[in-house]
Each structure stands twice: as C-alpha cells, then as structure tokens.
Design an enzyme around this catalytic site. Structure first.
Site, PDB file in Angstrom:
ATOM      1  N   ALA A 329       0.838  -1.197   0.000  1.00  9.93           N
ATOM      2  CA  ALA A 329       0.000   0.000   0.000  1.00  9.93           C
ATOM      3  C   ALA A 329       0.880   1.257   0.000  1.00  9.93           C
ATOM      4  CB  ALA A 329      -0.971  -0.054   1.182  1.00  9.93           C
ATOM      5  N   SER A 330       0.435   2.276   0.701  1.00 12.83           N
ATOM      6  CA  SER A 330       1.119   3.574   0.599  1.00 12.83           C
ATOM      7  C   SER A 330       2.449   3.634   1.330  1.00 12.83           C
ATOM      8  CB  SER A 330       0.196   4.679   1.134  1.00 12.83           C
ATOM      9  OG  SER A 330      -0.953   4.795   0.324  1.00 12.83           O
ATOM     10  N   THR A 331       2.825   2.576   2.046  1.00 18.35           N
ATOM     11  CA  THR A 331       4.117   2.609   2.739  1.00 18.35           C
ATOM     12  C   THR A 331       5.288   2.676   1.758  1.00 18.35           C
ATOM     13  OG1 THR A 331       4.117   0.190   2.859  1.00 18.35           O
ATOM     14  CG2 THR A 331       3.278   1.389   4.773  1.00 18.35           C
ATOM     15  N   ILE A 332       5.070   2.343   0.482  1.00 21.79           N
ATOM     16  CA  ILE A 332       6.195   2.392  -0.470  1.00 21.79           C
ATOM     17  C   ILE A 332       6.247   3.739  -1.221  1.00 21.79           C
ATOM     18  CG2 ILE A 332       6.575  -0.060  -0.782  1.00 21.79           C
ATOM     19  CD1 ILE A 332       4.380   1.991  -3.155  1.00 21.79           C
TER      20      ILE A 332
END
Length: 637
Positions: A329-332
């Site tokens: 998800a948005s952690t990358i």
C-alpha cells in the site's frame, strides 16, 4: 554224527586283544593330543582374539549426548532452557506381552488416550535407539507410581535426561523456532553432511528458526562412556567416561520487553511487527500473531494437537514477519519518491493538480484518490504526508515498471533479506518478464499505476518493509538484518560482525533529506496521516501509513463503505513504517495488521507504543511491562 567242539587258541586271542588295546589307546592318545593342541591354540596362540570377543560381550561403548546451548536475549534474559524430564522407555526385545503391558501402564499412570496409538506408530517406524519412548514428561507422582511396580514390567524403564524448554511459550516462537525429534529426513541430511556420528545419542534437532539456523553451534560434540553390562544389556558399572562438549550459548539482538509490548499491541489481531536497530541491523523485536507453544513439538506433538494447528484459519504456523505476503500500500510511496528524485522525473518543488482522480489517455476508467475531492496542488512532501494517490499515479506512469522494479530490487523487494532464519519469503516484485511468464500477457500501464500506490501484484514481507525503510532512514546504508548478537557465556560473549552491503547511492544525496522531511511531515503536519497517533510524543519521529485494499472498489462509486458493513475477511489491511528520532534515527518499525481498516488509525498507534517503550527509562519500562502483565492476568481470569 555229533559235531566235535574245537579246542580254543588262547595265544591267538591274546594277540588279538593286545592289538585292539594298542589301537584303542592310540586313538585315545591322538584325541587327547588334539584336545591339548586345541586348548593351546585357544589359551595361548589365539588368546588375544578370544579375550577381545569375550570383553565385547560384557563391555559396551555408549555415546553420550551433549547438553544443548542456551539462548538469551540482548539483556541476558533466558529464552530457551534445558530442563530435566523423565520418560518411560520400552525395550521391545525384552517385553514378552507388549499390548498387555502397554494397556496396564496407560491405565496405571493415567496417560493420555492416544499414548498407545502414538507408541505403536513409532514401533513400526525406523528408529535409531533400541528403546522406544512410551511417554515423555512424567510427573513426580507417575515416576513414583511406576517405581513401586517396576519389577512387574521387565524391559520398561524410566530414563532421565535434559529436554529443551521455552519458558515464554508463544511469545518468541517464530523467532526461536523449536527442536523436535530426529526423523528419517534429518538422518539422511546429517549423513549427507557427514554429521551423523555427532548425533549418535541425540534425540532432537533444530527444526525452525534460530534453533535450526545455529544448530551447529547449539548442539555441541558427542561424548562416549565405556560400561559393563549384564546379560540383559543393563549397565552394571562405568569403566571409562569421555565427556561430551556442550553446545555454546547464543545471545540474540531480541529484547524480551519489545516482544511483550508487540504481543500486547496485537492481542486479538492477526499481523506482524518488526523493530530494527537502524545502525546495526539488529532485530529488537520479531513478533507474529497468532503464535503457538513450541514446547508441544519438543517431545513429539500429538496428532490431535497438530491437526488443530493446521486447521486453524488464523494460520498460527506461519511466521507473518518473514513469510507474510502483504500489499505494501502507501508505505512504499517514500521509496518511489526517492526513485523519482534520483532519476530527475520530479524535484522537491514539482507539483501536480489533484482533482481526486487520475486518467490515462484513451482509457475511460478513473483511478481514484482516497480523498474524494482531491488534495489540490501537491508536491512530494504533501504527497507523502497526506498520502496522495493521484500524485503517485502520475509519478509511476512517468517512471515506468522497468525503472520501478529494478530500483525496488536494489532496496530489497522481491529478495530474501538474509536474516539468520530460513523461514523467509521473497514475496513479489513484479516486472514485465514475470507477467509474461505467469499470465502470458503484456504489462499494461494501468498495472503500473496500481503498483505506484503499492497495490496490484506487488507484495512484501514486514521484514522487507523494515529493511527498506532503514535504507531511507540511514540515507543509503544497506544493513543485513540479524537476530544473532553474540556467542559464548554471559561474561565472555563474542559479538558477531555487522554485515553491511554496498550503499545505495543517489544522483544527489540531498534527495534523502527531501524524503525524510516528507516522512516527518506525516506526523507533524495538520493533515499528516499519522499525526493523531503521535500527539505530544516526547521525541521526533517520521513514518508512512498504508491501507491495502483486500477487495477492490467497483468503478461505479467513489465511496468506501463503513468498515462495520464489510465482512472481516474483506476489510483493508493496515501497514505502517517509521523511525525515530527523525534527525538521527535509532530504531525502525514496520507493522502489518490484517483486516482491521486504515493504517493511520490502527497501525500507527502500534508504532507509537513501541517507540514510547524504546525512549522510556528503566523505571518507565518496568511500569509499562507491569501494566501489560496485569492486563494479561485480568484477561486470563
């Protein structure tokens, strides 16, 4: 006419008798001489040979198992111990009525119902010892009860030995692993490695985790004793003893306190937590929930217990920290931001307009942002702090899948991290070649957009998230994660070396600071997605939240349903990466929670709890752990 009786010839008879006597005496003398010759051969000529044969009948050389090395955490707390146990051992060759004896013992000692079944199963399998264990871990009453009637059960004895014991049970299972009985596969492997002789008296071997990875250090070297045995094979006395060399103790980077905090945070939820030392790669916490009690496997787990673990829908046997495959998800987004800056696709000042969606030319579908009406003008800092999807749709389209997959491989995605346990997944960093080989289809631009927000085919492990975040926190250092801190006794620990791979070098080192300031804004900005979790934190921190869709939205609606209206298995996964202090990072945290909803609301507070514990003083840490213990005690009552 009457027949005349001849007169006897006494002289002839006397001569015949003499000849017969001489022949008989000669035979006796020859036989006697033969016996003397054979006796001489046995007693003199072949004395040494027959003496050796005689001694081998009463003198036996027995292997002696070494004591297994102990395992400690970084503070010297014992994590894996050896405790004395008593087992009931059966020598099948000495038991005349096996079934009757087993049935009587099961009833006499109140053994579990499946004891007989398990025993006969082992009886019919290849075995390394003449004895077969009927039951492990006899209690004091059972030992005393059997001792009083042992004379009624020839060929059945009680044997005492040291056995592995894990005092913290499921708290450390997925890091420590466990030992289990040596099976036929283990025997084959040991013979191939020419180590079988070292396990001549050993019953168990490391099966998973640290126990398996450092088996050669923990096991030690076999010893031998020369004993005299009676005609039933029982030891009468010890003639000589060559002691075994015990295994060496090992000390881990793990901190038991972090494990307790991690368990408290995940109680009742499935997921995993990784806490890394940013400057050494040492793993301070590796926790996967749910877990299981490794002591079940040490003496041999029952079929019923093993089936229960296998059939558990929460999959407690899986180490989610290293084997769990989650959409990042948005952690990358910080990682993709680093790549965009590195290739010059964006700058720190570049902006785009976000109306709440993104469209590819010639494609009707709209790729939505999580905020329905958009974020307005967005630069890289705002895109990370507020987790703007539209910005990353555009960025990933400009980067292309080839650049993304190549650079993310350099950051460790799609590869094993090298952690010192074997239970690790590579997860998946997709590229064109993988798509063609897997589906026999080309790569589409829409798939690149999904990759840009950490969805689609891309999966990661929590450990990969932690190590890649460490690269950002340390501005390019690539430290190999490790559980082992050192080897040896408490007062003479030989510390292991830090393993560091060549650094990740950017076109401009200032790009690291751009991304790190954006990650700090996630916590400090008014609209930062992790701001609520870190209100009034007495330290600075940086991070990135993530919310991974388990089920995609339909194209007809822009609204997400309320979490209460979605079946649990379809709810979003929550992820979070972070480090602290923001200026000079010391620890890195990565979290993945299954089916709980948004990352900012659920995963970020977990990170706050772990960081609070890290920066607390000794007195405060003791208070935190005491509160956790009290809460667990109340839950159990």
């Amino acid at each position: 006419m009457k027949k005349r009786v001849p007169i006897r010839n006494h002289q002839a008879e006397s001569a015949l008798y003499g000849r017969r006597a001489i022949v008989s005496l000669s035979i006796v003398v020859i036989v006697f001489l033969g016996l003397l010759a054979n006796l001489y051969k046995i007693q003199v000529t072949n004395f040494q040979e027959f003496q050796t044969r005689s001694n081998s009948n009463r003198i036996v050389v027995l292997p002696v198992a070494p004591n297994r090395g102990l395992i400690y955490d970084r503070n010297g707390t014992l994590l894996a111990d050896n405790t004395p146990v008593y087992s009931l051992e059966v020598s099948p060759a000495e038991v005349s009525e096996m079934r009757i004896a087993i049935e009587q013992l099961v009833e006499l000692l109140a053994l579990p119902a499946d004891t007989s079944e398990n025993f006969y199963s082992r009886l019919n399998q290849p075995r390394r010892f003449p004895q077969i264990t009927l039951f492990d871990n006899l209690n004091e009453y059972q030992v005393a009860r059997f001792a009083s009637v042992q004379h009624q059960f020839p060929g059945i004895n009680i044997e005492g030995r040291l056995q592995r014991f894990y005092p913290h049970r499921d708290l450390l299972t997925h890091a420590l692993g466990y030992v289990g009985r040596i099976n036929q596969q283990d025997v084959i492997r040991l013979r191939e490695q020419e180590l079988y002789a070292q396990y001549a008296a050993t019953r168990t071997i490391g099966k998973l985790g640290i126990e398996r990875h450092y088996e050669n250090i923990l096991h030690g070297e076999v010893g031998y004793q020369t004993v005299e045995v009676n005609n039933r094979g029982r030891v009468v006395r010890t003639l000589d003893f060559n002691p075994p060399t015990p295994g060496r103790d090992i000390h881990l980077e793990l901190d038991l306190g972090y494990q307790q905090v991690a368990r408290a945070q995940l109680r009742g939820r499935r997921g995993a937590i990784i806490v890394l030392d940013a400057n050494t790669g040492g793993i301070l916490a590796l926790y996967s929930n749910p877990g299981y009690d490794p002591n079940l496997f040490v003496g041999g787990i029952s079929s019923a217990e093993y089936r229960e673990l296998l059939n558990n829908t929460s999959n407690p046997l899986i180490n989610r920290a290293t084997q769990g495959r989650y959409a990042p998800a948005s952690t990358i987004k910080p990682h993709l931001g680093v790549l965009g800056l590195h290739l010059g696709v964006i700058t720190a000042e570049s902006r785009i307009w976000d109306p709440g969606w993104y469209k590819l030319d010639g494609v009707e579908r709209r790729f939505r942002d999580w905020r329905q009406h958009g974020h307005g003008w967005v630069d890289i800092t705002k895109a990370i702090a507020e987790s703007c999807n539209t910005y990353y749709y555009d960025l990933s389209f400009q980067l292309g899948i080839d650049n993304i997959s190549s650079f993310m491989g350099e950051m460790g995605f799609g590869k094993r991290t090298g952690i010192d346990i074997s239970e690790e997944s590579t997860a998946l960093m997709p590229d064109r070649g993988w798509k063609r080989a897997r589906y026999n289809e080309p790569w589409y631009h829409g798939e690149t957009l999904s990759i840009g927000i950490g969805q689609s085919f891309w999966t990661v492990t929590p450990l990969q998230l932690a190590t890649s975040t460490s690269i950002i926190a340390t501005e390019g250092r690539r430290l190999q994660p490790r559980l082992l801190r050192g080897i040896g006794e408490q007062n003479a620990i030989e510390l292991t070396d830090i393993i560091e791979n060549p650094p990740l070098v950017l076109s401009d080192p200032a790009h690291w600071q751009t991304i790190k300031k954006a990650m700090q804004a996630t916590i400090t900005d008014a609209r930062g997605t992790a701001r609520l979790a870190f209100v009034n934190a007495p330290y600075t921190a940086a991070g990135k939240t993530g919310t991974a869709q388990v089920v995609a939205l339909s194209d007809e609606t822009d609204e997400r349903p309320d979490i209460e209206d979605v079946a649990e298995r379809f709810r979003d996964n929550a992820t979070y990466i972070g480090y602290a202090p923001a200026e000079y990072p010391e620890i890195v945290v990565a979290i993945a929670l299954e089916n709980v909803g948004g990352g900012g609301r659920n995963a970020a507070p977990v990170s706050r709890a772990l960081m609070d514990y890290y920066f607390a003083n000794d007195e405060e840490k003791a208070a935190i752990l005491q509160a956790i213990e009290d809460e667990e005690a109340d839950a159990n009552n």
